[in-house]
Write a protein that holds these residues in place. Structure first.
Motif, PDB file in Angstrom:
ATOM      1  N   ILE A   8     -47.236  70.482  -7.941  1.00  0.00           N
ATOM      2  CA  ILE A   8     -47.122  71.655  -8.806  1.00  0.00           C
ATOM      3  C   ILE A   8     -47.758  71.354 -10.156  1.00  0.00           C
ATOM      4  CG2 ILE A   8     -45.510  73.260  -9.888  1.00  0.00           C
ATOM      5  CD1 ILE A   8     -43.457  72.279  -7.701  1.00  0.00           C
ATOM      6  N   VAL A   9     -48.654  72.245 -10.581  1.00  0.00           N
ATOM      7  CA  VAL A   9     -49.284  72.119 -11.891  1.00  0.00           C
ATOM      8  C   VAL A   9     -49.074  73.420 -12.662  1.00  0.00           C
ATOM      9  CG1 VAL A   9     -51.002  70.465 -11.090  1.00  0.00           C
ATOM     10  CG2 VAL A   9     -51.537  72.915 -11.040  1.00  0.00           C
ATOM     11  N   ALA A  10     -49.289  73.353 -13.958  1.00  0.00           N
ATOM     12  CA  ALA A  10     -49.169  74.537 -14.809  1.00  0.00           C
ATOM     13  C   ALA A  10     -50.215  74.460 -15.905  1.00  0.00           C
ATOM     14  CB  ALA A  10     -47.771  74.638 -15.411  1.00  0.00           C
ATOM     15  N   ASP A  11     -50.743  75.621 -16.293  1.00  0.00           N
ATOM     16  CA  ASP A  11     -51.736  75.685 -17.358  1.00  0.00           C
ATOM     17  C   ASP A  11     -51.105  76.298 -18.600  1.00  0.00           C
ATOM     18  OD1 ASP A  11     -54.110  75.344 -18.611  1.00  0.00           O
ATOM     19  OD2 ASP A  11     -55.220  76.839 -17.459  1.00  0.00           O
ATOM     20  N   GLY A  12     -51.710  75.982 -19.758  1.00  0.00           N
ATOM     21  CA  GLY A  12     -51.140  76.443 -21.012  1.00  0.00           C
ATOM     22  C   GLY A  12     -49.746  75.909 -21.221  1.00  0.00           C
ATOM     23  N   ALA A  13     -49.466  74.722 -20.696  1.00  0.00           N
ATOM     24  CA  ALA A  13     -48.098  74.200 -20.662  1.00  0.00           C
ATOM     25  C   ALA A  13     -47.993  72.819 -21.281  1.00  0.00           C
ATOM     26  CB  ALA A  13     -47.603  74.177 -19.223  1.00  0.00           C
ATOM     27  N   MET A  70     -48.504  66.783 -13.294  1.00  0.00           N
ATOM     28  CA  MET A  70     -48.344  67.311 -11.934  1.00  0.00           C
ATOM     29  C   MET A  70     -46.988  66.855 -11.394  1.00  0.00           C
ATOM     30  SD  MET A  70     -50.685  66.799  -8.495  1.00  0.00           S
ATOM     31  CE  MET A  70     -50.399  65.016  -8.355  1.00  0.00           C
ATOM     32  N   GLN A  71     -46.126  67.800 -11.081  1.00  0.00           N
ATOM     33  CA  GLN A  71     -44.835  67.485 -10.487  1.00  0.00           C
ATOM     34  C   GLN A  71     -45.006  67.271  -8.985  1.00  0.00           C
ATOM     35  OE1 GLN A  71     -42.837  71.117 -11.749  1.00  0.00           O
ATOM     36  NE2 GLN A  71     -41.608  69.969 -13.222  1.00  0.00           N
ATOM     37  N   VAL A  72     -44.353  66.231  -8.462  1.00  0.00           N
ATOM     38  CA  VAL A  72     -44.327  65.964  -7.026  1.00  0.00           C
ATOM     39  C   VAL A  72     -42.879  66.062  -6.576  1.00  0.00           C
ATOM     40  CG1 VAL A  72     -44.930  64.363  -5.181  1.00  0.00           C
ATOM     41  CG2 VAL A  72     -46.320  64.423  -7.286  1.00  0.00           C
ATOM     42  N   PHE A  73     -42.637  66.918  -5.589  1.00  0.00           N
ATOM     43  CA  PHE A  73     -41.264  67.182  -5.156  1.00  0.00           C
ATOM     44  C   PHE A  73     -41.149  67.017  -3.646  1.00  0.00           C
ATOM     45  CE2 PHE A  73     -38.031  70.193  -3.575  1.00  0.00           C
ATOM     46  CZ  PHE A  73     -36.913  69.677  -4.218  1.00  0.00           C
ATOM     47  N   ASP A  74     -40.178  66.230  -3.224  1.00  0.00           N
ATOM     48  CA  ASP A  74     -39.919  65.987  -1.813  1.00  0.00           C
ATOM     49  C   ASP A  74     -39.194  67.197  -1.221  1.00  0.00           C
ATOM     50  OD1 ASP A  74     -39.127  65.175   0.703  1.00  0.00           O
ATOM     51  OD2 ASP A  74     -38.370  63.230   0.055  1.00  0.00           O
ATOM     52  N   LEU A  75     -39.888  67.953  -0.385  1.00  0.00           N
ATOM     53  CA  LEU A  75     -39.336  69.188   0.149  1.00  0.00           C
ATOM     54  C   LEU A  75     -38.215  68.964   1.146  1.00  0.00           C
ATOM     55  CD1 LEU A  75     -42.738  71.044   0.549  1.00  0.00           C
ATOM     56  CD2 LEU A  75     -40.906  71.702  -1.017  1.00  0.00           C
ATOM     57  N   THR A  76     -38.090  67.766   1.678  1.00  0.00           N
ATOM     58  CA  THR A  76     -36.983  67.518   2.612  1.00  0.00           C
ATOM     59  C   THR A  76     -35.638  67.568   1.899  1.00  0.00           C
ATOM     60  OG1 THR A  76     -37.065  65.094   2.373  1.00  0.00           O
ATOM     61  CG2 THR A  76     -38.474  66.091   4.061  1.00  0.00           C
ATOM     62  N   ARG A  77     -35.642  67.525   0.577  1.00  0.00           N
ATOM     63  CA  ARG A  77     -34.401  67.656  -0.187  1.00  0.00           C
ATOM     64  C   ARG A  77     -33.792  69.055  -0.040  1.00  0.00           C
ATOM     65  NH1 ARG A  77     -36.211  65.653  -6.051  1.00  0.00           N
ATOM     66  NH2 ARG A  77     -34.040  66.188  -6.571  1.00  0.00           N
ATOM     67  N   LEU A  78     -34.587  70.006   0.464  1.00  0.00           N
ATOM     68  CA  LEU A  78     -34.075  71.358   0.659  1.00  0.00           C
ATOM     69  C   LEU A  78     -33.145  71.450   1.864  1.00  0.00           C
ATOM     70  CD1 LEU A  78     -37.379  73.395   0.062  1.00  0.00           C
ATOM     71  CD2 LEU A  78     -35.609  72.803  -1.615  1.00  0.00           C
ATOM     72  N   ARG A  79     -33.141  70.426   2.738  1.00  0.00           N
ATOM     73  CA  ARG A  79     -32.372  70.507   3.984  1.00  0.00           C
ATOM     74  C   ARG A  79     -30.866  70.485   3.763  1.00  0.00           C
ATOM     75  NH1 ARG A  79     -36.001  65.892   7.029  1.00  0.00           N
ATOM     76  NH2 ARG A  79     -37.808  67.215   7.526  1.00  0.00           N
ATOM     77  N   ARG A 129     -49.423  61.893 -14.413  1.00  0.00           N
ATOM     78  CA  ARG A 129     -50.072  62.246 -15.671  1.00  0.00           C
ATOM     79  C   ARG A 129     -51.487  61.707 -15.800  1.00  0.00           C
ATOM     80  NH1 ARG A 129     -46.687  64.615 -19.222  1.00  0.00           N
ATOM     81  NH2 ARG A 129     -44.436  64.256 -19.115  1.00  0.00           N
ATOM     82  N   GLY A 130     -52.075  61.214 -14.711  1.00  0.00           N
ATOM     83  CA  GLY A 130     -53.412  60.664 -14.799  1.00  0.00           C
ATOM     84  C   GLY A 130     -53.409  59.305 -15.448  1.00  0.00           C
ATOM     85  N   GLU A 131     -54.571  58.921 -15.933  1.00  0.00           N
ATOM     86  CA  GLU A 131     -54.659  57.597 -16.563  1.00  0.00           C
ATOM     87  C   GLU A 131     -55.801  57.553 -17.556  1.00  0.00           C
ATOM     88  OE1 GLU A 131     -57.383  55.081 -13.445  1.00  0.00           O
ATOM     89  OE2 GLU A 131     -55.255  55.307 -12.938  1.00  0.00           O
TER      90      GLU A 131
END
Length: 839
Positions: free
Chosen positions: A559-564, A569-578, A594-596
């Motif tokens: 997940i990314v956002a502009d003007g923010a 970039m957020q990385v989220f483990d979708l298996t946590r939704l179970r 955050r890059g380098e």
């Protein structure tokens, strides 16, 4: 009966050369009247309900909502409550378009409608801004009342720097100088017009009447765009009413003066309001002197929010009744202030205390409200109190101080940016020691359409509820107001979306971007969607204006956002939704990338992921073009290099299997880049290579596109071509990419509506296109050179024409056939293409 003070207010768009004083887009608290144990708060700018004026009363030491007032002929988004003012038992409520409603206090303490002010000779003005930068300030955008008198501002359209324009005329017609209409209560209780005030020294664009304050037989009226020079101002004739204007030669001279602003005093003499003259001040170009005014009969404070390049200042004056003369006693400024604070955008007086707001529209910082103490007319030398809230309390850019109101030991401070510009009012009260203490934070309910869940709703006679449709059924509609926990849902707007199907459970989820985070909705039972959880934006970052983009890979969302700001970039483990036991859960990301080095990633407009190779392609960061990330280990993303510096808006990257045999199996990125369509080979991350860059004769903004399943054609949206008038209806560009080094525009498909296309995706023989203000359109592309429209669903029922609102994106790839669409103001739609039995 509550006792009310005369409280001015104005909220129009005031165009002053740098820095501009912008209208607040928020609503709740835009205007407030404070009485004895009663507070009246206006909310005019609703999308889905009429404008509302809330009546709060103090019960047991707490402010509680007691009533809601609306126009007798209330309609959705009618602008009722643009400004409120009160005198004794009469409440005045301005409505967008120029009507002034009157309410009278009833025996039981409620407010009853008593009609509108006479409109004879009064012309409502267009409140919008035209192409030249003029912002209409209509009749009723400033009100002040005291005793049996009411003053109504008609400030005209002040000119922006470098532009010309005017009310009701062509672009070359000078804007009016502005004026103030005067009404008096007659013996029978009716209010009758007593003429219009205008100072002897006035000129087009002065914005006279933008701010008004009354007390007894005196009124102070601001003209914050006036070119005022004390040495060259004509004085009104003795005993003469305030009408007239500058002579031609003088006006020409005055037109060369800096626009500093002025405040003119009028006095009630023998039943008529007559001009006394302007208050003196040290002229400063673009100061906006008079943009806000407060007056309690013996002291006045004048806001000058443009002074100091937008640092802002307030001027305190005292009136000597014996000599009938004003003297400047203090110039107030915000300590630790910065340019852009716009200190004194709003001012108020209560006894010895002067309030001034500094809404601070800079970066991620929050606004401030200051209180200065005026001791027996002595010059003010320091700040008594300053109020400012941290992000955890109000969010970033809360706009605290956008409006301030005070009376009888109570102050109401509007925070225009709270809850994504829905607005809030902080109530302060003076304690026994004279210090101000916060007592409550008042907000209105979320402004949203009603949810539609529990059953499939078929498109019958071209409608489903308020939504137009054709060959598309509604499975569920989830408004923005329930895409977060209820207490956090005010003002939420949706943007991008994506989908995920759990490979272990088979459950389907909608991943919905908001301006403040991401919502995860289980749509396995599509008529009964469930909000499972919420992933907020990165802490300490401003809310994105709108832009959030989401893609998935190996059971993770990226997940990314502009003007923010420094969102990353957020990385989220979708298996946590179970296994969420008590939804909705509040999540944090598993990783924040955050890059380098020189290629740090802060905000990013978009993200594309090639799920075959495990690489993500971000738009932004230090790369300028494509910021490539190795996500084969989703919880350990690694910077992989930059590709093709230069503007890119959106991207699709894939392993090419099309007709160009030279590039079979190569990793190709198809880039929509505003003016250009760019194709790149990124197989070798250390040596990416641009294959082609082309355009067509009249591009507006090449926005986004998707490849057909045979990789022969690329269908592209141009976001702005209808807005600019390049074409009359939605245009979809069909590029032949059988030669990747020489893509060719093979066809232009014209849709059925004058809609601005935004995002489209292709599944099988159909393209699913999200069109601003006209919703989802399904296009049969089984023959890509002869497309035809086969389904529509309008997600934005109250807006038409080209423009930036409504349907943002769609995701059609669920095996169940569910189609999700996110619509900015409205929320999440779960739809289904109508299927017909084979004949």
């Amino acid at each position: 009966m509550p006792a009310f003070r005369s409280i001015l207010v104005s909220f129009a768009c005031l165009a002053i050369a740098a820095p501009a004083l912008r209208a607040q887009s928020s609503s709740f608290g835009a205007s407030v009247v404070i009485g004895t144990d009663e507070m009246i708060i206006a909310e005019p700018n609703n999308n889905f309900r009429p404008g509302v004026v809330y009546v709060y009363r103090k019960v047991g030491g707490e402010w509680r909502e007691a009533d809601r007032l609306m126009a007798p002929d209330a309609e959705r988004a009618d602008g009722f409550g643009a400004v409120v003012a009160a005198s004794g038992g009469t409440l005045f409520v301005a409505q967008r378009g120029g009507r002034i409603h009157r309410f009278e206090k009833q025996a039981d303490g409620s407010w009853g409608s008593a009609g509108t002010l006479p409109a004879t000779g009064i012309e409502g003005l267009d409140p919008g801004c035209n192409a030249y930068g003029y912002c209409g300030i209509e009749f009723g955008m400033a009100l002040a009342a005291d005793g049996d008198w009411l003053m109504v501002g008609d400030a005209g359209t002040p000119p922006a720097a470098g532009g010309r324009g005017g009310r009701g005329g062509g672009a070359d017609e000078p804007p009016p100088a502005g004026g103030v209409h005067v009404f008096q209560r007659a013996a029978n209780g009716d209010w009758v017009s007593r003429g219009r005030l205008q100072p002897a020294a006035s000129a087009p664009g002065d914005a006279f009447g933008l701010a008004i304050a009354m007390s007894g037989d005196r009124a102070l009226i601001g003209a914050p765009n006036a070119t005022w020079d004390p040495a060259s101002q004509p004085q009104p004739a003795a005993g003469r009413g305030g009408r007239g204007g500058r002579g031609g030669a003088e006006a020409e001279v005055m037109g060369t003066q800096p626009r500093a602003g002025m405040v003119v005093e009028f006095r009630l003499t023998d039943g008529e309001w007559r001009e006394v003259g302007p208050l003196s001040m040290r002229a400063e170009a673009n100061a906006g002197f008079g943009a806000s005014v407060a007056f309690d009969g013996s002291a006045a404070v004048i806001g000058s929010p443009g002074s100091g390049g937008g640092l802002g200042s307030a001027w305190l004056y005292h009136l000597d009744e014996a000599s009938n003369a004003w003297s400047e006693s203090s110039r107030l400024a915000a300590f630790s202030g910065m340019r852009g604070d716009q200190f004194a955008s709003a001012v108020a007086i209560d006894g010895a205390d002067v309030w001034a707001g500094a809404p601070t529209p800079r970066g991620i910082e929050n606004g401030m409200a200051y209180v200065f103490r005026d001791e027996a007319g002595e010059p003010l030398t320091g700040t008594v109190q300053r109020f400012r809230y941290e992000e955890e309390r109000t969010g970033t850019q809360d706009g605290l101080g956008a409006r301030v109101f005070a009376n009888d030991g109570v102050a109401a401070v509007m925070a225009s940016g709270v809850d994504h510009q829905a607005g809030a009012v902080f109530v302060f009260e003076r304690d026994a020691s004279g210090e101000w203490q916060e007592r409550s934070m008042l907000v209105s309910p979320p402004d949203a359409l009603d949810a539609m869940t529990g059953e499939e709703r078929r498109c019958t006679d071209g409608r489903v509820g308020p939504f137009d449709c054709g060959e598309i059924e509604l499975l569920a509609f989830v408004p923005n107001s329930i895409l977060r926990a209820p207490e956090e849902s005010r003002g939420v707007r949706t943007n991008d979306n994506w989908g995920w199907t759990d490979p272990e459970t088979g459950r389907e989820y909608a991943l919905v971007g908001r301006n403040d985070g991401t919502a995860f909705i289980d749509i396995t039972d599509p008529v009964n969607p469930v909000l499972v959880g919420d992933l907020p934006k990165t802490p300490g970052t401003p809310r994105s204006q709108l832009w959030r983009d989401i893609k998935t890979y190996r059971e993770h969302a990226f997940i990314v956002a502009d003007g923010a700001g420094e969102h990353g970039m957020q990385v989220f483990d979708l298996t946590r939704l179970r296994d969420v036991a008590d939804p909705p859960a509040k999540f944090t990301p598993d990783v924040l990338y955050r890059g380098e080095g020189a290629n740090e990633l802060a905000s990013s407009h978009n993200i594309g992921i090639n799920e075959e190779t495990g690489y993500a392609y971000l738009i932004g960061g230090g790369c300028g073009g494509l910021h490539m990330v190795d996500i084969r280990e989703p919880r350990d993303p690694k910077f992989a290099g930059c590709a093709d510096p230069g503007g890119t808006h959106d991207i699709q990257c894939l392993n090419y299997r099309g007709p160009d045999e030279r590039f079979q199996g190569r990793e190709i990125c198809l880039r929509s880049a505003a003016d250009d369509f760019i194709i790149s080979d990124v197989t070798d991350k250390a040596n990416p290579r641009q294959l082609a860059s082309t355009t067509h004769p009249n591009p507006a903004y090449l926005h986004q596109g998707w490849v057909t399943e045979d990789h022969r054609y690329f269908l592209m949206d141009d976001e702005s071509d209808v807005i600019r008038g390049n074409v009359p209806t939605t245009r979809t560009l069909i590029w032949d990419i059988s030669d990747l080094e020489d893509p060719r525009l093979a066809e232009e498909f014209m849709g059925s509506m004058p809609a601005s296309a935004h995002n489209l995706y292709i599944k099988g023989d159909f393209a699913y296109q999200a069109n601003y203000r006209y919703g989802l359109h399904i296009i049969d592309v089984s023959d890509p050179l002869n497309p035809r429209e086969v389904g529509t669903f309008d997600t934005s029922p109250y807006q038409t024409g080209p423009g930036f609102s409504g349907a943002w994106s769609t995701y059609p790839f669920f095996e169940s056939g569910a189609i999700i669409v996110t619509s900015l103001q409205e929320g999440l739609f779960i739809l289904k293409k109508r299927t017909r039995p084979v004949s």
